[in-house]
Design an enzyme around this catalytic site. Structure first.
Site, PDB file in Angstrom:
ATOM      1  N   ASP A 446      28.988  36.723  74.914  1.00 22.69           N
ATOM      2  CA  ASP A 446      30.336  37.018  74.438  1.00 22.69           C
ATOM      3  C   ASP A 446      30.760  38.389  74.945  1.00 22.69           C
ATOM      4  O   ASP A 446      29.952  39.145  75.491  1.00 22.69           O
ATOM      5  CB  ASP A 446      30.317  36.976  72.900  1.00 22.69           C
ATOM      6  CG  ASP A 446      31.698  36.993  72.281  1.00 22.69           C
ATOM      7  OD1 ASP A 446      32.688  36.797  73.003  1.00 22.69           O
ATOM      8  OD2 ASP A 446      31.783  37.193  71.051  1.00 22.69           O
ATOM      9  N   GLU A 449      34.151  40.315  79.334  1.00 27.45           N
ATOM     10  CA  GLU A 449      35.287  40.393  80.253  1.00 27.45           C
ATOM     11  C   GLU A 449      35.284  41.663  81.137  1.00 27.45           C
ATOM     12  O   GLU A 449      35.911  41.588  82.197  1.00 27.45           O
ATOM     13  CB  GLU A 449      36.605  40.343  79.465  1.00 27.45           C
ATOM     14  CG  GLU A 449      36.848  39.051  78.737  1.00 27.45           C
ATOM     15  CD  GLU A 449      35.971  38.873  77.510  1.00 27.45           C
ATOM     16  OE1 GLU A 449      35.631  37.725  77.193  1.00 27.45           O
ATOM     17  OE2 GLU A 449      35.607  39.888  76.885  1.00 27.45           O
ATOM     18  N   ASP A 569      38.997  33.374  70.673  1.00 25.33           N
ATOM     19  CA  ASP A 569      39.471  33.626  69.310  1.00 25.33           C
ATOM     20  C   ASP A 569      40.839  32.978  69.094  1.00 25.33           C
ATOM     21  O   ASP A 569      41.885  33.566  69.391  1.00 25.33           O
ATOM     22  CB  ASP A 569      39.561  35.132  69.051  1.00 25.33           C
ATOM     23  CG  ASP A 569      38.203  35.809  69.150  1.00 25.33           C
ATOM     24  OD1 ASP A 569      37.196  35.111  69.056  1.00 25.33           O
ATOM     25  OD2 ASP A 569      38.170  37.040  69.323  1.00 25.33           O
TER      26      ASP A 569
END
Length: 923
Positions: A446, A449, A569
């Site tokens: 997770d 990015e 999300d």
């Protein structure tokens, strides 16, 4: 986890979009393009040309004077057009990360030169033709079979774009498009208007930790590829265009044109010819890498939550699913299992190792699996072994010679540089160490990015605790100052980052930071999650030699070769439910078929009705997982009685069709075919479905038509031409001769799932866990056009030892079966062709029932024969079909469903089966 960037207001986003994406934002004033001054044939079968700038200007920086053009038909269906600086090497997506052919080195004259090119010339391949004009230089790509132009960069006073621009930090190129072209792709973003791209909406590609609730904004992944579907004279043609470039970019789609504005790198275009949508993804994944094989258990249902604060909570979750008789295969931990949120650790208080091992031993014996989260930020802590070993191996991204300092959940962190081979080795060793600590079954990567709670150049504050341990944890508490002193931190062209034209280093790694071999974060930013995925895959594969399972939030071109993806999300809202379908379908086009959204929404709390409807959709996502935020109330599927009913119904069907889903996983791995598909993949001739985003197919013919709006107990579904049979009541059918919209009943606990004609669907009996469901007998569901006197159907089944690293035939531990069926002259026949049946035979799998739908007439089957012998110990039954819309309306004859029970046909052995049909009641 929740995004720190979601605090931007909708108003500020709207204002920014109006300013940044105004139609007046054209490039007609940015120069006059280039002229082609020579062209050469290269020994590798390609062509090399040289381009010279016509008139220099300083807008967005200086023009690169001379460019090198390289054109090659790499396969019969793939054309490459590569344009770069002729004198020096520029940044490209690393060839070791995404393996592909390299063009000849720049700066060399190769082959026979044509010093004075003619005005127009063509370079033809088997399927595509490349043509060019010399002054100003432009090029076009055409389909050879019908001459249609697929891509055309030529500009004139009537086009809303100018000539090609190529500067160090600003590249621009455009193509004309026909008005009736349907365009899909260019992600990752949340598309409120469905899968089909809408003119004049923003499409920015730059990986960001921006919540998926933000519509039409650059999100977690970068996929600069689009599919173009056109109907030419009633015949469909699809192709795709990839601009392989990892730099940030804005893409302006105006309906009749498309413009790329890129802040670095090169133009590296790949055109794949199709012509069907399935051909396109086959050719595309042949280039970027076939999707990863997934273990069988990963197709089961997954439960997660940020906030399972201790081991007893997840023990209770597992037990509660069993008590509620809702299927569950995988239990997950967000960062709750960690010691102070540090990677590769266990909390000695909340998840003591001895108790966790006992729990894992129990669920592993049941066949369940355990997956945990892992973020890339490594906590700066001199007593933390992972950090110590990372520093000793010099694995972190640098800024001015020191590891770049950021903040994520543990507090101050450094980020591993996955472009460094030493980092890949260190990362694999840390995975191995953690696996010895806790035998996990997969990793969830997770925040890659990469996400940073701070911006700029930061230091650890003295005299105060950071983080404080209170509040949400994503407030920056480091001492930071902005970095704007270099052109890499403040480029001349501002892409529409995060939907508000934010600085490209905002809440991420400073873009002037350096990776291995001097690679700038500016260039490699959108590759971070991809490079971490590759390193994680290598690490997991080395532990036990099992098939890795990885779930990654950030993706790039080629990520599907290694990992699954979830859409990040989202919200517990009806809009997020609707958008989830488009995002899922897009990722199938991107070559990442194992995809799904957080069922019931990540935050805030969903309503009971919404969670009912969401599991009725999510049960058919390729990746099916319920996940919720730390601050949201509990939303496991057993929390509401009505949701539990919907879950048992929808997941009950999923677990029956697991053999089909696993076979689709195999097809994806072999050909790139998406598991979940838009309707136009199977019905490209039917233009009505080109924009359909509220229904989807699993494979070629299993259609899901869910309720996506509050308070609805009916759903209007589009039925492409043919016969469709309801999976929950196979006597119900919809016959749609020319395609039509049909209103279907859909009470709260009911989802409409229909199977198309000419299909053989292998099913099993289901169960509460995939390990058990996989041992049950098979049922073949065979569908013919309703009431037809003649018909033909096919189906496939792939079986293997599902944790082997490779998914293939030839290893002695896999079987592939092709099923066939026909009806004609009053006789029903079905047979199989088996490849490498030994594995299936060793498992003892049998076909216990055959259900044949759409047979003409109303008579009974008689004289069932298997392999030439009459079979007496079987039960035969028939039921007449009823029609929501069907044969009565069309004035046709009746049809029936015939079921044969009590069979004992070995899956691993070829068989022939037939019976005569009574047709006395056919009129």
């Amino acid at each position: 986890m929740a995004s720190p960037k979601t605090l931007f207001s909708s108003l500020s986003i709207l204002v920014s979009l109006i300013l940044c994406f105004s139609p007046t934002n054209s490039s007609n004033t940015i120069g006059k393009g280039y002229r082609l001054i020579s062209i050469e044939e290269s020994p590798d079968g390609g062509f090399i040309g040289y381009l010279q700038v016509k008139q220099k200007n300083k807008i967005y920086g200086s023009d690169i004077t001379t460019l090198r053009l390289y054109v090659k038909h790499e396969t019969d269906t793939r054309l490459r057009v590569h344009i770069t600086d002729a004198k020096k090497q520029r940044w490209e997506v690393p060839y070791n990360l995404l393996p592909r052919d390299q063009p000849p080195p720049v700066g060399k004259a190769i082959g026979k030169s044509r010093k004075t090119p003619i005005t127009v010339q063509e370079i033809s391949g088997s399927e595509l033709t490349f043509s060019y004009t010399t002054d100003p230089f432009s090029f076009a790509v055409k389909r050879r079979s019908n001459g249609q132009t697929l891509f055309n960069t030529s500009s004139n006073p009537n086009t809303p774009f100018g000539e090609m621009v190529f500067k160090d930090q600003y590249l621009e190129i455009s193509t004309s498009l026909p008005k009736d072209a349907s365009i899909y792709g260019l992600g990752e973003n949340s598309q409120a208007n469905g899968i089909k791209l809408v003119p004049n909406e923003p499409y920015t590609l730059y990986t960001e930790d921006v919540s998926a609730i933000n519509l039409n904004t650059d999100l977690y992944g970068s996929h600069p590829v689009y599919m173009d579907l056109r109907n030419v004279g009633g015949k469909p043609y699809a192709h795709a265009v990839l601009l392989l470039n990892s730099n940030g970019m804005d893409v302006f789609y105006r309906g009749t044109s498309l413009t790329y504005k890129v802040i670095g790198g090169v133009f590296d275009f790949y055109f794949v010819a199709g012509p069907s949508p399935l051909d396109v993804v086959d050719q595309y994944t042949e280039l970027i890498g076939r999707p990863a094989p997934m273990p069988y258990w990963s197709l089961g249902f997954h439960q997660c939550r940020w906030g399972y604060r201790n081991l007893s909570v997840i023990e209770d979750v597992v037990d509660s699913y069993q008590k509620a008789k809702i299927p569950l295969d995988v239990i997950w931990n967000d960062d709750d299992h960690m010691d102070q949120k540090k990677d590769f650790t266990l909390s000695p208080i909340s998840y003591p190792r001895a108790k966790l091992l006992k729990f894992l031993d129990r669920i592993h014996k049941m066949g369940m699996k355990y997956v945990v989260i892992n973020d890339p930020g490594i906590g700066v802590n001199d007593t933390y072994g992972v950090y110590q070993r990372g520093m000793a191996n010099d694995v972190f991204i640098k800024y001015e010679g020191k590891p770049f300092l950021a903040q994520v959940w543990p507090g101050a962190v450094h980020f591993p540089d996955f472009l460094n081979p030493k980092t890949v080795s260190w990362w694999g060793e840390e995975i191995r160490r953690f696996h010895e600590l806790a035998p996990i079954d997969g990793l969830w990567i997770d925040m890659n990015e990469v996400s940073n709670f701070c911006s700029g150049l930061c230091t650890i504050p003295k005299g105060k605790k950071c983080p404080t341990g209170e509040g949400p944890g994503w407030i920056c508490c480091l001492d930071c100052k902005n970095i704007t002193k270099t052109k890499w931190d403040d480029p001349p062209y501002k892409i529409n980052a995060t939907g508000v034209t934010a600085p490209i280093g905002f809440k991420t790694i400073a873009t002037s930071a350096l990776h291995y071999n001097g690679v700038r974060e500016y260039d490699a930013h959108s590759l971070y999650g991809f490079s971490e995925t590759i390193a994680t895959h290598k690490g997991l594969l080395s532990i036990e030699g099992k098939r890795p399972f990885i779930l990654s939030r950030s993706t790039f071109v080629g990520s599907g070769r290694y990992a699954a993806h979830w859409t990040g999300d989202n919200q517990g809202t009806w809009q997020s439910l609707q958008v989830s379908i488009s995002t899922m379908l897009n990722f199938g086009i991107f070559g990442v078929p194992m995809v799904g959204s957080d069922i019931c929404g990540f935050y805030p709390q969903p309503t009971e009705e919404l969670c009912n409807r969401w599991i009725e959709v999510g049960a058919f996502y390729p990746f099916s997982r319920d996940h919720a935020n730390y601050y949201s109330p509990r939303q496991e599927l057993y929390q509401w009685d009505t949701v539990a009913v919907s879950a048992r119904n929808a997941l009950g069907m999923r677990y029956k069709i697991l053999p089909y889903l696993y076979t689709l996983n195999y097809e994806a791995h072999m050909t790139g075919a998406p598991i979940a598909r838009p309707l136009f993949f199977s019905f490209p001739e039917y233009t009505e479905c080109y924009g359909s985003s509220r229904q989807f197919l699993l494979g070629s013919g299993l259609m899901i038509s869910p309720v996506l709006e509050q308070g609805k107990t009916e759903v209007e579904a589009l039925f492409p031409p043919g016969s469709w049979y309801h999976m929950f009541d196979m006597t119900q059918a919809v016959v749609s001769k020319n395609g039509k919209r049909v209103t279907l009943s859909a009470p709260l606990n009911f989802v409409n799932v229909h199977l198309y004609q000419n299909t053989i669907l292998p099913m099993q009996q289901g169960g509460l866990i995939s390990k058990e469901a996989r041992t049950t007998p098979f049922n073949l569901v065979i569908t013919f056009p309703a009431g037809a006197s003649e018909g033909y159907a096919t189906g496939k089944l792939y079986l293997d030892e599902d944790e082997l690293p490779e998914m293939k035939l030839g290893n002695g531990q896999s079987t592939y079966v092709e099923f066939y069926a026909s009806v004609g002259n009053g006789t029903v026949k079905m047979w199989s062709k088996v490849k490498e049946g030994k594995f299936a035979l060793s498992k003892g799998w049998v076909i216990e029932k055959v259900s044949v739908l759409g047979l003409k007439g109303s008579g009974q089957a008689s004289e069932v024969e298997i392999d030439g012998s009459l079979v007496s110990k079987v039960e035969v039954s028939s039921k007449e079909h009823s029609y929501v819309v069907g044969l009565e309306e069309e004035g046709e004859s009746k049809s029936v469903m015939v079921e044969v029970h009590g069979l004992e046909i070995l899956v691993g052995k070829e068989f022939n089966m037939s019976w005569k049909m009574g047709i006395s009641g056919a009129n």
